[in-house]
Design a protein around this motif. Structure first.
Motif, PDB file in Angstrom:
ATOM      1  N   GLU A 140       0.835  -1.209   0.000  1.00  0.00           N
ATOM      2  CA  GLU A 140       0.000   0.000   0.000  1.00  0.00           C
ATOM      3  C   GLU A 140       0.870   1.260   0.000  1.00  0.00           C
ATOM      4  OE1 GLU A 140      -3.357   0.551  -0.340  1.00  0.00           O
ATOM      5  OE2 GLU A 140      -3.299  -1.555  -0.927  1.00  0.00           O
ATOM      6  N   ASP A 141       1.973   1.240   0.748  1.00  0.00           N
ATOM      7  CA  ASP A 141       2.916   2.370   0.719  1.00  0.00           C
ATOM      8  C   ASP A 141       3.439   2.587  -0.693  1.00  0.00           C
ATOM      9  OD1 ASP A 141       2.739   2.885   3.431  1.00  0.00           O
ATOM     10  OD2 ASP A 141       4.678   1.972   3.926  1.00  0.00           O
ATOM     11  N   VAL A 142       3.826   1.494  -1.346  1.00  0.00           N
ATOM     12  CA  VAL A 142       4.379   1.594  -2.697  1.00  0.00           C
ATOM     13  C   VAL A 142       3.329   2.143  -3.661  1.00  0.00           C
ATOM     14  CG1 VAL A 142       5.313   0.240  -4.624  1.00  0.00           C
ATOM     15  CG2 VAL A 142       6.128  -0.187  -2.291  1.00  0.00           C
ATOM     16  N   LEU A 143       2.080   1.734  -3.500  1.00  0.00           N
ATOM     17  CA  LEU A 143       1.009   2.273  -4.355  1.00  0.00           C
ATOM     18  C   LEU A 143       0.804   3.762  -4.093  1.00  0.00           C
ATOM     19  CD1 LEU A 143      -1.561  -0.665  -4.249  1.00  0.00           C
ATOM     20  CD2 LEU A 143      -0.243   0.133  -6.235  1.00  0.00           C
ATOM     21  N   ARG A 144       0.904   4.176  -2.830  1.00  0.00           N
ATOM     22  CA  ARG A 144       0.805   5.609  -2.523  1.00  0.00           C
ATOM     23  C   ARG A 144       1.972   6.383  -3.136  1.00  0.00           C
ATOM     24  NH1 ARG A 144      -1.559   3.582   2.182  1.00  0.00           N
ATOM     25  NH2 ARG A 144       0.423   3.407   3.277  1.00  0.00           N
ATOM     26  N   HIS A 145       3.151   5.760  -3.175  1.00  0.00           N
ATOM     27  CA  HIS A 145       4.294   6.406  -3.812  1.00  0.00           C
ATOM     28  C   HIS A 145       4.008   6.598  -5.303  1.00  0.00           C
ATOM     29  CE1 HIS A 145       6.955   4.437  -0.494  1.00  0.00           C
ATOM     30  NE2 HIS A 145       6.275   5.467  -0.041  1.00  0.00           N
ATOM     31  N   ALA A 146       3.477   5.574  -5.952  1.00  0.00           N
ATOM     32  CA  ALA A 146       3.142   5.687  -7.380  1.00  0.00           C
ATOM     33  C   ALA A 146       2.149   6.823  -7.599  1.00  0.00           C
ATOM     34  CB  ALA A 146       2.576   4.360  -7.895  1.00  0.00           C
ATOM     35  N   GLU A 147       1.155   6.920  -6.725  1.00  0.00           N
ATOM     36  CA  GLU A 147       0.167   7.998  -6.838  1.00  0.00           C
ATOM     37  C   GLU A 147       0.826   9.366  -6.646  1.00  0.00           C
ATOM     38  OE1 GLU A 147      -2.738   6.977  -3.900  1.00  0.00           O
ATOM     39  OE2 GLU A 147      -3.756   5.567  -5.216  1.00  0.00           O
ATOM     40  N   ALA A 148       1.770   9.453  -5.714  1.00  0.00           N
ATOM     41  CA  ALA A 148       2.455  10.728  -5.472  1.00  0.00           C
ATOM     42  C   ALA A 148       3.238  11.165  -6.709  1.00  0.00           C
ATOM     43  CB  ALA A 148       3.396  10.600  -4.275  1.00  0.00           C
ATOM     44  N   PHE A 149       3.687  10.194  -7.499  1.00  0.00           N
ATOM     45  CA  PHE A 149       4.405  10.513  -8.730  1.00  0.00           C
ATOM     46  C   PHE A 149       3.463  10.718  -9.916  1.00  0.00           C
ATOM     47  CE2 PHE A 149       7.932   8.221  -6.499  1.00  0.00           C
ATOM     48  CZ  PHE A 149       8.785   9.309  -6.395  1.00  0.00           C
ATOM     49  N   GLY A 150       2.154  10.547  -9.693  1.00  0.00           N
ATOM     50  CA  GLY A 150       1.198  10.839 -10.752  1.00  0.00           C
ATOM     51  C   GLY A 150       0.446   9.653 -11.312  1.00  0.00           C
ATOM     52  N   ALA A 151       0.703   8.450 -10.822  1.00  0.00           N
ATOM     53  CA  ALA A 151      -0.029   7.285 -11.308  1.00  0.00           C
ATOM     54  C   ALA A 151      -1.449   7.308 -10.753  1.00  0.00           C
ATOM     55  CB  ALA A 151       0.674   5.996 -10.890  1.00  0.00           C
ATOM     56  N   VAL A 152      -2.357   6.665 -11.450  1.00  0.00           N
ATOM     57  CA  VAL A 152      -3.734   6.549 -10.995  1.00  0.00           C
ATOM     58  C   VAL A 152      -3.934   5.118 -10.533  1.00  0.00           C
ATOM     59  CG1 VAL A 152      -6.152   6.709 -11.667  1.00  0.00           C
ATOM     60  CG2 VAL A 152      -4.491   8.306 -12.625  1.00  0.00           C
ATOM     61  N   ARG A 153      -4.394   4.965  -9.299  1.00  0.00           N
ATOM     62  CA  ARG A 153      -4.557   3.635  -8.714  1.00  0.00           C
ATOM     63  C   ARG A 153      -5.679   2.877  -9.405  1.00  0.00           C
ATOM     64  NH1 ARG A 153      -4.289   1.604  -2.590  1.00  0.00           N
ATOM     65  NH2 ARG A 153      -2.957   3.404  -2.400  1.00  0.00           N
ATOM     66  N   ALA A 154      -5.443   1.601  -9.638  1.00  0.00           N
ATOM     67  CA  ALA A 154      -6.459   0.719 -10.212  1.00  0.00           C
ATOM     68  C   ALA A 154      -7.602   0.588  -9.209  1.00  0.00           C
ATOM     69  CB  ALA A 154      -5.856  -0.641 -10.522  1.00  0.00           C
ATOM     70  N   PRO A 155      -8.843   0.367  -9.672  1.00  0.00           N
ATOM     71  CA  PRO A 155      -9.991   0.331  -8.766  1.00  0.00           C
ATOM     72  C   PRO A 155      -9.949  -0.778  -7.728  1.00  0.00           C
ATOM     73  CG  PRO A 155     -10.657  -0.233 -11.013  1.00  0.00           C
ATOM     74  CD  PRO A 155      -9.218   0.189 -11.056  1.00  0.00           C
ATOM     75  N   SER A 156      -9.422  -1.944  -8.046  1.00  0.00           N
ATOM     76  CA  SER A 156      -9.387  -3.054  -7.107  1.00  0.00           C
ATOM     77  C   SER A 156      -8.069  -3.050  -6.364  1.00  0.00           C
ATOM     78  CB  SER A 156      -9.551  -4.381  -7.867  1.00  0.00           C
ATOM     79  OG  SER A 156      -9.230  -5.460  -7.024  1.00  0.00           O
ATOM     80  N   PRO A 157      -8.096  -3.228  -5.032  1.00  0.00           N
ATOM     81  CA  PRO A 157      -6.840  -3.219  -4.278  1.00  0.00           C
ATOM     82  C   PRO A 157      -5.916  -4.365  -4.668  1.00  0.00           C
ATOM     83  CG  PRO A 157      -8.667  -3.789  -2.832  1.00  0.00           C
ATOM     84  CD  PRO A 157      -9.245  -3.420  -4.176  1.00  0.00           C
ATOM     85  N   GLU A 158      -6.439  -5.441  -5.230  1.00  0.00           N
ATOM     86  CA  GLU A 158      -5.596  -6.558  -5.632  1.00  0.00           C
ATOM     87  C   GLU A 158      -5.337  -6.562  -7.136  1.00  0.00           C
ATOM     88  OE1 GLU A 158      -4.802  -7.504  -1.978  1.00  0.00           O
ATOM     89  OE2 GLU A 158      -3.949  -8.616  -3.654  1.00  0.00           O
ATOM     90  N   ALA A 159      -5.798  -5.524  -7.833  1.00  0.00           N
ATOM     91  CA  ALA A 159      -5.593  -5.453  -9.270  1.00  0.00           C
ATOM     92  C   ALA A 159      -4.136  -5.181  -9.579  1.00  0.00           C
ATOM     93  CB  ALA A 159      -6.461  -4.350  -9.871  1.00  0.00           C
TER      94      ALA A 159
END
Length: 182
Positions: free
Chosen positions: A84-103
């Protein structure tokens, strides 16, 4: 009757203080005020490319966590917060999170910049032993933190601060992944 204090002193930082440091690093993320508007040919600027690369790298790393969790469900409780931290890092760099947490990681950042051959780890590439799978993740976190630290002088202040913060969080992840290995 109270129990006696444990005679063993912890070696290194406590997990709580590391997680608090990583959370504090996430708070350092500022607003983008970049004036680097791109090159004259209308392509993305060096800053935009660096940001897109960082987002892609975080998404690839999140994919590695997902693969290890799928291959070793017993590690899920330990690895989900780091993923989850790594996904938040991706978002901070501009990525858009996939809708499913396991996607699987999103492709939004990949479309934002040129492909550079970033590797992905197929589920079959996860080691069979849990300890080896954790080592795979620790090595990936360590390599990415080093790469991010290496480009700090090449990017403007706000992005450099974000990269430094995320690299520090990656170093904390390495510690948490290798904690107890001796």
């Amino acid at each position: 009757m109270s129990l006696p204090a444990s005679p063993r002193l912890p070696s290194g930082p406590r997990r709580r203080s590391l997680l608090a440091s990583a959370a504090g690093a996430a708070l350092l993320v500022g607003c983008s005020g970049g004036s680097d508007s791109g090159d004259p040919d209308g392509g993305p600027s060096a800053t935009e490319r660096a940001r897109a690369r960082a987002a892609r790298d975080s998404e690839v790393l999140a994919g590695r966590y997902t693969a290890v969790i799928a291959a070793h469900p017993g590690l899920a409780e330990r690895l989900r917060p780091l993923r989850e931290d790594v996904l938040r890092h991706a978002e901070a760099f501009g990525a858009v999170r996939a809708p499913s947490p396991e996607a699987s990681p999103s492709v939004s950042a990949r479309a934002a910049g040129p492909q550079d051959g970033s590797e992905t780890v197929p589920p079959s590439g996860v080691p069979a032993r849990e300890k080896d799978a954790l080592a795979l993740l620790a090595d990936a976190e360590r390599e990415l933190a080093g790469r991010r630290t290496g480009v700090l002088a090449e990017v403007p202040g706000e992005l450099a601060r974000l990269l430094a913060s995320v690299a520090a969080a990656g170093a904390a992840h390495v510690y948490l992944l290798t904690e107890g290995d001796g």
